[in-house]
Scaffold this active site. Structure first.
Site, PDB file in Angstrom:
ATOM      1  CB  THR A  52      10.909   0.260  -5.237  1.00 52.15           C
ATOM      2  OG1 THR A  52      11.706   1.337  -5.734  1.00 52.15           O
ATOM      3  CG2 THR A  52      11.540  -0.242  -3.954  1.00 52.15           C
ATOM      4  CG  ASP A  53      13.840   1.841  -9.573  1.00 51.18           C
ATOM      5  OD1 ASP A  53      13.485   2.311  -8.470  1.00 51.18           O
ATOM      6  OD2 ASP A  53      13.966   2.539 -10.603  1.00 51.18           O
ATOM      7  CD  GLU A  54      13.892   4.399  -3.935  1.00 57.15           C
ATOM      8  OE1 GLU A  54      14.311   4.308  -2.775  1.00 57.15           O
ATOM      9  OE2 GLU A  54      13.155   5.304  -4.329  1.00 57.15           O
ATOM     10  CE1 TYR A  78       9.457   2.413   0.061  1.00 58.95           C
ATOM     11  CE2 TYR A  78      11.163   3.183  -1.449  1.00 58.95           C
ATOM     12  CZ  TYR A  78       9.927   2.594  -1.228  1.00 58.95           C
ATOM     13  OH  TYR A  78       9.178   2.169  -2.295  1.00 58.95           O
ATOM     14  CE  LYS A  97       8.374  -2.002  -1.527  1.00 59.74           C
ATOM     15  NZ  LYS A  97       6.921  -2.303  -1.411  1.00 59.74           N
TER      16      LYS A  97
HETATM   17  P1  NAD Z   1       1.520   5.487  -1.157  1.00 63.67           P
HETATM   18  O1  NAD Z   1       2.278   5.917   0.039  1.00 63.67           O
HETATM   19  O2  NAD Z   1       0.861   6.498  -2.021  1.00 63.67           O
HETATM   20  O3  NAD Z   1       0.381   4.434  -0.740  1.00 63.67           O
HETATM   21  C1  NAD Z   1       0.604   3.424   0.206  1.00 63.67           C
HETATM   22  C2  NAD Z   1      -0.760   2.949   0.726  1.00 63.67           C
HETATM   23  O4  NAD Z   1      -0.514   1.895   1.679  1.00 63.67           O
HETATM   24  C3  NAD Z   1      -1.565   4.034   1.438  1.00 63.67           C
HETATM   25  O5  NAD Z   1      -2.901   4.006   0.998  1.00 63.67           O
HETATM   26  C4  NAD Z   1      -1.462   3.642   2.909  1.00 63.67           C
HETATM   27  O6  NAD Z   1      -2.588   4.027   3.691  1.00 63.67           O
HETATM   28  C5  NAD Z   1      -1.336   2.130   2.814  1.00 63.67           C
HETATM   29  N1  NAD Z   1      -0.699   1.563   4.002  1.00 63.67           N
HETATM   30  C6  NAD Z   1       0.422   2.017   4.641  1.00 63.67           C
HETATM   31  N2  NAD Z   1       0.679   1.250   5.721  1.00 63.67           N
HETATM   32  C7  NAD Z   1      -0.273   0.282   5.741  1.00 63.67           C
HETATM   33  C8  NAD Z   1      -0.534  -0.818   6.600  1.00 63.67           C
HETATM   34  N3  NAD Z   1       0.246  -1.070   7.667  1.00 63.67           N
HETATM   35  N4  NAD Z   1      -1.590  -1.617   6.330  1.00 63.67           N
HETATM   36  C9  NAD Z   1      -2.393  -1.370   5.268  1.00 63.67           C
HETATM   37  N5  NAD Z   1      -2.204  -0.321   4.431  1.00 63.67           N
HETATM   38  C10 NAD Z   1      -1.149   0.474   4.653  1.00 63.67           C
HETATM   39  O7  NAD Z   1       2.546   4.615  -1.995  1.00 63.67           O
HETATM   40  P2  NAD Z   1       2.633   4.362  -3.567  1.00 63.67           P
HETATM   41  O8  NAD Z   1       3.553   5.360  -4.157  1.00 63.67           O
HETATM   42  O9  NAD Z   1       1.274   4.198  -4.104  1.00 63.67           O
HETATM   43  O10 NAD Z   1       3.403   2.955  -3.571  1.00 63.67           O
HETATM   44  C11 NAD Z   1       2.667   1.739  -3.547  1.00 63.67           C
HETATM   45  C12 NAD Z   1       3.631   0.580  -3.620  1.00 63.67           C
HETATM   46  O11 NAD Z   1       4.405   0.649  -4.814  1.00 63.67           O
HETATM   47  C13 NAD Z   1       4.648   0.523  -2.468  1.00 63.67           C
HETATM   48  O12 NAD Z   1       4.840  -0.826  -2.098  1.00 63.67           O
HETATM   49  C14 NAD Z   1       5.929   1.098  -3.073  1.00 63.67           C
HETATM   50  O13 NAD Z   1       7.057   0.571  -2.454  1.00 63.67           O
HETATM   51  C15 NAD Z   1       5.794   0.611  -4.506  1.00 63.67           C
HETATM   52  N6  NAD Z   1       6.493   1.429  -5.518  1.00 63.67           N
HETATM   53  C16 NAD Z   1       6.283   2.766  -5.591  1.00 63.67           C
HETATM   54  C17 NAD Z   1       6.912   3.517  -6.592  1.00 63.67           C
HETATM   55  C18 NAD Z   1       6.676   5.018  -6.713  1.00 63.67           C
HETATM   56  O14 NAD Z   1       7.267   5.637  -7.591  1.00 63.67           O
HETATM   57  N7  NAD Z   1       5.838   5.635  -5.913  1.00 63.67           N
HETATM   58  C19 NAD Z   1       7.760   2.895  -7.498  1.00 63.67           C
HETATM   59  C20 NAD Z   1       7.965   1.500  -7.390  1.00 63.67           C
HETATM   60  C21 NAD Z   1       7.308   0.780  -6.398  1.00 63.67           C
HETATM   61  O1  TDX Z   2      11.407  18.344  -3.011  1.00 66.37           O
HETATM   62  C1  TDX Z   2      12.099  17.462  -3.544  1.00 66.37           C
HETATM   63  N1  TDX Z   2      13.171  17.839  -4.297  1.00 66.37           N
HETATM   64  C2  TDX Z   2      13.963  16.928  -4.935  1.00 66.37           C
HETATM   65  O2  TDX Z   2      14.925  17.317  -5.618  1.00 66.37           O
HETATM   66  C3  TDX Z   2      11.788  16.064  -3.405  1.00 66.37           C
HETATM   67  C4  TDX Z   2      10.620  15.614  -2.563  1.00 66.37           C
HETATM   68  C5  TDX Z   2      12.599  15.144  -4.059  1.00 66.37           C
HETATM   69  N2  TDX Z   2      13.661  15.568  -4.792  1.00 66.37           N
HETATM   70  C6  TDX Z   2      14.466  14.567  -5.521  1.00 66.37           C
HETATM   71  C7  TDX Z   2      14.882  13.334  -4.757  1.00 66.37           C
HETATM   72  C8  TDX Z   2      14.915  12.280  -5.848  1.00 66.37           C
HETATM   73  O3  TDX Z   2      16.162  12.344  -6.539  1.00 66.37           O
HETATM   74  O4  TDX Z   2      13.608  14.084  -6.575  1.00 66.37           O
HETATM   75  C9  TDX Z   2      13.823  12.683  -6.802  1.00 66.37           C
HETATM   76  C10 TDX Z   2      12.519  11.932  -6.591  1.00 66.37           C
HETATM   77  O5  TDX Z   2      12.209  11.994  -5.217  1.00 66.37           O
HETATM   78  P1  TDX Z   2      10.938  11.227  -4.575  1.00 66.37           P
HETATM   79  O6  TDX Z   2       9.689  11.667  -5.257  1.00 66.37           O
HETATM   80  O7  TDX Z   2      11.019  11.372  -3.110  1.00 66.37           O
HETATM   81  O8  TDX Z   2      11.181   9.736  -5.078  1.00 66.37           O
HETATM   82  P2  TDX Z   2      12.373   8.668  -4.830  1.00 66.37           P
HETATM   83  O9  TDX Z   2      13.107   8.941  -3.583  1.00 66.37           O
HETATM   84  O10 TDX Z   2      13.124   8.535  -6.117  1.00 66.37           O
HETATM   85  O11 TDX Z   2      11.468   7.341  -4.581  1.00 66.37           O
HETATM   86  C11 TDX Z   2      10.307   7.108  -5.402  1.00 66.37           C
HETATM   87  O12 TDX Z   2      10.582   6.131  -6.381  1.00 66.37           O
HETATM   88  C12 TDX Z   2      10.775   4.813  -5.966  1.00 66.37           C
HETATM   89  C13 TDX Z   2       9.112   6.654  -4.563  1.00 66.37           C
HETATM   90  O13 TDX Z   2       8.848   7.625  -3.557  1.00 66.37           O
HETATM   91  C14 TDX Z   2       9.359   5.312  -3.951  1.00 66.37           C
HETATM   92  O14 TDX Z   2       8.193   4.863  -3.254  1.00 66.37           O
HETATM   93  C15 TDX Z   2       9.666   4.329  -5.049  1.00 66.37           C
HETATM   94  O15 TDX Z   2      10.016   3.089  -4.508  1.00 66.37           O
END
Ligand code: NAD
Ligand code: TDX
Length: 332
Positions: free
Chosen positions: A121-123, A148, A152
């Protein structure tokens, strides 16, 4: 690339990648997923049984991981605890899955020589000021803010160390905020859409000035596949689609798409340590690997996403009450 193991393949982004890889390659895929609250079997429905197998198991359990890795030539590692707010309430599963899980995979690929792509992630880079002209690049220093993002960041460091010390064949990508179908309703965009669909109002943390750089999950999948095909071992690639928007702008757009007044939302308690702004410069990925995002119209993508949640109420509705009670207990 014949046999791909996809950890976390039943989650939001991993399941999208499985569908994408089935459509765009002839590989056979195995999903390894613990099926936590964030997983969805429905997201894997309709896939050909002769190409996709699902194994329920923990990526941090070597007895599960070792034989699976030995039976594949490529691993794409999505499995993680992924929600910042949860990591503030209880960091422990983040340490186990994100750090010990990545370590367990690295030890398995070290033994077998399997190619690994680590999805991050970019975080990990911390946050930017709103008026900073710079964006994150592959050279930006790590400065994570939350449990988190620290977990990562630690997992990225483990991958780099295993590449350098043991010659593991790995690549890393750091992507910006994803949106699209099957995203859990704890996350910002689906939470707000389903709040409105359930008759409530969007909840904005603080003033809503925080900026996120949005990318459609399908574009994330095409970028990961491109890195698997042509990425250089040991390299990191940043993935982003020039989608910077403030949270306030996003909430107003959701309300507009749903036919509600644009000021029909609530300000709620801010997230502790809330990162101000993320922004990705994906020049390296575009120039070196020729990748381009396809979903560059955020308004159209949001309209389709709203329709998707409207059409999939039976999927999200059972989780809604518990998610909202947990937020309400924190004043959010
Ligand atoms: P998500 O929470 O929707 O999915 C995560 C999946 O991993 C789930 O299916 C969960 O059951 C599985 N999991 C959790 N713990 C586990 C374990 N111990 N063993 C096996 N499986 C396990 O998450 P997502 O949003 O799909 O993110 C997927 C990946 O992408 C993560 O590594 C996250 O850091 C990365 N990522 C997410 C975002 C975003 O915007 N959501 C952005 C950049 C990177
Ligand atoms: O109810 C809300 N109100 C609100 O203002 C929630 C749930 C979030 N927010 C804000 C927090 C953040 O500034 O919205 C923005 C996005 O929040 P999230 O969806 O929780 O994402 P963020 O914390 O930015 O992280 C996401 O992007 C990077 C993903 O959850 C991560 O898995 C990924 O690595």
């Amino acid at each position: 690339m014949q046999r791909i193991l996809v950890t976390g393949g039943a989650g939001f982004i991993g399941s999208n990648f499985v569908h994408h890889a089935v459509s765009h390659t002839d590989a056979r895929l195995t999903v390894l997923d613990k099926m936590t609250y964030a997983a969805s079997r429905d997201a894997l429905a309709g896939l050909p049984e002769d190409r996709v197998t699902v194994v329920v198991g923990d990526v941090a359990d070597a007895a599960t991981v070792d034989p699976l890795v030995a039976a594949h030539d490529t691993v794409v590692h999505y499995a993680a605890e992924s929600h910042n707010d949860n990591s503030l309430s209880d960091p422990s599963p983040f340490i186990r899955t994100n750090l010990v899980g990545t370590f367990t995979l690295l030890e398995a690929v070290r033994r077998t020589g399997c190619r690994l792509h680590h999805v991050s992630t970019d975080e990990v880079y911390g946050d930017l000021e709103l008026d900073d002209p710079e964006r994150f690049t592959e050279e930006t220093a790590y400065r994570p803010s939350s449990p988190y993002s620290a977990s990562k960041a630690g997992s990225d460091h483990l991958v780099r160390a295993w590449v350098r010390s043991f010659g593991v064949r790995a690549t890393i990508s750091n992507c910006s905020n994803n949106y699209g179908p099957w995203q859990h309703i704890e996350k910002f965009i689906p939470r707000q859409i389903t709040n409105v669909l359930a008759g409530g109002r969007p909840k904005l943390y603080g003033a809503g000035a925080n900026v996120r750089d949005w990318i459609h999950t399908e574009d994330h999948s095409s970028a990961v596949l491109r890195i698997l095909e042509a990425g250089r071992i040991g390299e990191t690639y940043l993935i982003g689609a020039d989608g910077e928007r403030s949270n306030l702008e996003v909430v107003r757009l959701i309300l507009r798409v749903l036919g509600r007044a644009e000021d029909d939302f609530e300000h709620v308690t801010d997230r502790p340590g809330h990162d101000l702004r993320y922004a990705i410069d994906s020049t390296k990925l575009r120039k070196e690997l020729g990748w381009e995002p396809m979903f560059d119209d955020f308004e159209a993508g949001m309209a389709r996403t709203v329709e998707w949640y409207r059409d999939h109420e039976t999927w999200w509705r059972p989780a809604k009450e518990a998610v909202e009670s947990a937020y309400a207990a924190k004043g959010q």
